[in-house]
Design a protein around this motif. Structure first.
Motif, mmCIF file in Angstrom:
data_model
loop_
_atom_site.group_PDB
_atom_site.id
_atom_site.type_symbol
_atom_site.label_atom_id
_atom_site.label_comp_id
_atom_site.label_asym_id
_atom_site.label_seq_id
_atom_site.Cartn_x
_atom_site.Cartn_y
_atom_site.Cartn_z
ATOM 1 N N ASP A 139 -4.491 5.255 2.730
ATOM 2 C CA ASP A 139 -4.998 3.598 2.782
ATOM 3 C C ASP A 139 -4.335 3.243 3.216
ATOM 4 O OD1 ASP A 139 -6.421 4.377 0.863
ATOM 5 O OD2 ASP A 139 -5.219 3.528 -1.134
ATOM 6 N N TYR A 140 -3.316 3.720 3.386
ATOM 7 C CA TYR A 140 -2.335 2.735 4.334
ATOM 8 C C TYR A 140 -2.579 2.883 6.250
ATOM 9 C CZ TYR A 140 1.419 0.501 6.873
ATOM 10 O OH TYR A 140 3.297 -0.765 7.357
ATOM 11 N N ASP B 267 0.159 4.670 -0.965
ATOM 12 C CA ASP B 267 -0.410 5.674 -0.784
ATOM 13 C C ASP B 267 -0.936 6.152 0.960
ATOM 14 O OD1 ASP B 267 -2.515 8.406 -2.275
ATOM 15 O OD2 ASP B 267 -3.799 6.091 0.213
ATOM 16 N N ILE C 153 -11.225 -0.580 -0.514
ATOM 17 C CA ILE C 153 -9.340 -0.847 -1.738
ATOM 18 C C ILE C 153 -10.388 -2.787 -2.658
ATOM 19 C CG2 ILE C 153 -7.087 -2.114 -1.518
ATOM 20 C CD1 ILE C 153 -6.600 -0.728 0.669
ATOM 21 N N THR D 205 -6.032 3.824 6.852
ATOM 22 C CA THR D 205 -7.227 4.150 6.847
ATOM 23 C C THR D 205 -7.042 1.935 7.237
ATOM 24 O OG1 THR D 205 -7.716 4.961 5.491
ATOM 25 C CG2 THR D 205 -9.062 3.371 6.165
ATOM 26 N N VAL E 268 0.538 -1.048 -0.132
ATOM 27 C CA VAL E 268 0.337 0.169 -0.106
ATOM 28 C C VAL E 268 0.998 1.418 0.108
ATOM 29 C CG1 VAL E 268 -1.826 1.409 1.210
ATOM 30 C CG2 VAL E 268 -1.734 -1.725 1.499
#
Lengths: 238, 414
Positions: free
Chosen positions: B186-187, B183, B210, B189, B181
């Motif tokens: 995203d990570y 981004d 995702i 989250t 991951v």
């Protein structure tokens, strides 16, 4: 997109001069006005060419006056050559159509309080060359602020999100509306008092107009285009 | 014992008798802007010289009372006048008469114009007046924007710090996730929502937005992860830190939204030309819109590269081609040898845009943008190939020495 549907005809509105019905090939009919500044759009509305005229489709979800006409408004004192004092011009959506209707011989004094939206107004209305609109950045609660500019008008139209709309309208009308002139009041029940039933607020504003010597000529609710809104047309008997 | 009624007009001030006859008048002289300024003063109740002179004349003509429709104006006027009574009445009868019969009578009698001429003049003046007011409102807001954009920069730094910290910390537990991951958001989250890697089921991951495909890969590596075991108690501080990241991220979005809106109000031309964020940075570096507007294009070109610029002036090394405007996509995406030319063209347009925003309020950006894009096209075709000269690299980065002192560029100071 509806803009792909071709127009099939234009006819004048049965009661109001300067207002038109444009019919489309899918059978729908939409309100429109003749564009005073051909080729220019004000709020992304559809432009329709028909028999040498350019019409701007008038969206009742965007403009309360259009919503009132859709809902069968009977008295609409704005026509060709009318002088209008428009309080609460915002970014000019309705003003642009009023400006179309009154034409080059009419005049729309447009008063708005918020600089934020009035900047947009200047871009869309003034910079596009609508010479029958006079911009006034001022507070409609204090009609003396624009004494230098405004002369007598035939109609005062108010659409402000303020309590005591009727009072503000009447205060302005006392100074600027000619004898036997008209007032039009957009009542936004929710902006006046959220805790009250809309019908109660409507009644209160209408009563205030009556107290100030106005005869109510017409009232229409704006559902489904706007909830808890109504337009009142009244006339002062002097 | 007579009363005069003073009525304000866009083009002047008129004194009327009770039955509406013109007693006296002043017609404003000067250009549109100065008249607009007078109207703005009158509007807030400040008496202008023309009004004071007119009332003085009425006084010496024997009038004992003046009625003005604007209450505030009447009050302020009576403070500066003596020997004459000043009252207010809205609307006054002569005032109504004046406005009602303006087109049929007064426009000719007072101004000697027909109504068309008069309205054209009023239009000009009210437009100028409105622009003037809009500008005043927008004035201080440029400093707010400067603060907001600085905050965005602060937050970006913090976000980077937090994300690298969390990646390293959580990486002790689930090192494979770092590569899977990329981004940051995203990570963060995933970490804050799921915690322990055993919760990284395909279903849980896709729920967080995702794609199925990636979720499966993440799930597979979570199963065979080589990371150290962590209890929930160990994970909690990491998750809390990741949550802070996400909150800050939201604040950053709100700030950029604010900047976007404020820029349309304060500097619509600059915004249209280079976007709200770069525009805001320019205002910040210039020290306010007004000061930015007073800078020459050559300075705007290198705003944000002061260090390089002063080094160039001091040592005679090559001056910077661009400062913060390097962020303009057309500059950083272009080949090296075109950047300076594009930067110069852009800075020139920015200088004009800033002046328009600060002084006139006219929206001229579409034209500027068009001209700029045309010029960029021209640069791209005229200088499609790199110049045949030897590579120019590195000279910029060297602190001193300025190894290849070529040509006529001499140090400014001795």
């Amino acid at each position: 997109m509806s803009s792909l549907i071709k127009p099939t005809g234009v006819k004048a509105h049965e009661r109001f001069k300067g207002v038109y019905w444009v019919s489309f090939e899918d059978g729908s009919e939409k309100l429109a006005t003749i564009n005073l500044t051909p080729g220019r759009r004000v709020y992304g509305e559809q432009l329709v060419q028909w028999e040498g005229n350019e019409y701007r489709i008038w969206n009742p979800f965007r403009s309360k006056l259009a919503a009132a006409i859709m809902n069968g408004l009977k008295v609409m004192p704005i026509g060709e050559g009318t002088r209008v004092l428009y309080l609460g011009a915002a970014s000019g959506t309705t003003v642009s159509h009023v400006s179309d209707i009154v034409g080059p011989g009419g005049l729309v004094y447009s008063v708005e309080f918020s600089p934020r939206v009035f900047r947009e107004f200047m871009e869309k209305i003034i910079d596009q060359g609508r010479r029958n609109v006079i911009p006034i950045l001022a507070d409609a609660r204090y009609p003396e602020q624009y004494l230098s500019i405004v002369k007598t008008v035939d109609v005062a139209y108010i659409d402000v999100a303020q309590p005591f709309q009727a009072k503000i309208l009447a205060d302005n009308a006392d100074v600027y509306v000619r004898g036997n002139g008209y007032v039009m009041l957009v009542i936004k029940a929710m902006s006046i008092d959220v805790t009250k039933e809309p019908s109660e607020t409507f009644k209160r504003e209408i009563d205030h107009l009556k107290e100030r010597g106005y005869e109510i000529l017409d009232m229409v609710h704006l559902e489904p285009y706007d909830t808890a809104h109504a337009i009142v047309v009244a006339r002062k008997s002097r | 014992m007579s009363t005069a009624y003073v009525v304000l007009d866009t083009l002047g001030i008129v004194a009327l008798s009770e039955n509406g006859d013109v007693i006296d008048k002043v017609i404003y002289s000067g250009d549109v802007d100065s008249i607009a300024e007078k109207l703005n003063k009158l509007e807030v109740g400040q008496p202008v010289d023309e009004l004071i002179n007119l009332v003085n004349k009425l006084k010496s003509a024997g009038f004992v009372r003046v009625v003005i429709e604007n209450k505030e104006l009447a009050r302020n006027l009576s403070n500066v006048m003596s020997g004459i009574e000043i009252r207010s009445e809205l609307p006054s009868k002569p005032g109504l008469m004046y406005r009602e019969n303006f087109g049929s009578r007064y426009v000719r009698e007072v101004f000697g114009m027909d109504e068309g001429q008069y309205m054209a003049r009023v239009y000009e003046i009210t437009v100028a007046q409105t622009r003037h007011k809009l500008k005043q409102v927008a004035e201080k807001r440029d400093l707010f924007i400067a603060q907001a954009i600085s905050s965005v920069d602060d937050i970006d730094k913090i976000l980077n710090l937090i994300s690298s910290r969390v990646r390293e910390w959580y990486g002790l537990h689930f090192p494979e996730l770092d590569d899977l991951v990329k981004d940051h958001r995203d990570y963060m989250t995933l970490v804050s929502e799921l915690g322990h890697r055993r919760n990284f089921t395909v279903e849980n991951i896709t729920k967080l937005g995702i794609s199925q495909d990636r979720a499966r890969r993440i799930y597979e590596s979570s199963v065979k992860s080589v990371g150290a075991e962590m209890a929930d108690w160990d994970l909690e501080p990491i998750r809390a830190y990741a949550r802070i990241y996400l909150q800050l991220y939201n604040i950053r979005n709100q700030l950029t939204q604010y900047i976007d809106e404020a820029m349309s109000e304060v500097a619509p031309n600059i915004k249209e030309l280079v976007g709200p964020l770069l525009g805001a940075r320019l205002i910040m570096l210039g020290g306010g819109l007004m000061r930015l507007a007073l800078l020459p294009a050559s300075t705007i070109q290198v705003l944000g590269a002061e260090k390089a610029l002063f080094r160039a002036l001091r040592t005679g090394s090559k001056p910077p081609k661009h400062g913060i405007i390097f962020q303009y996509p057309e500059i950083f995406r272009s080949p090296r040898w075109q950047r300076g030319k594009i930067a110069r063209a852009l800075a020139a347009k920015l200088a004009i845009a800033a002046k328009a925003d600060a002084f006139t309020g006219n929206f001229i950006a579409p034209r500027l943008k068009e001209e700029l894009l045309k010029r960029i096209q021209e640069i791209k075709t005229l200088y499609a190939k790199p110049p045949a000269r030897k590579p120019e690299v590195k000279a910029k980065a060297k602190p001193q020495g300025a190894p290849e002192k070529k040509g006529g560029r001499k140090p400014r100071h001795k």
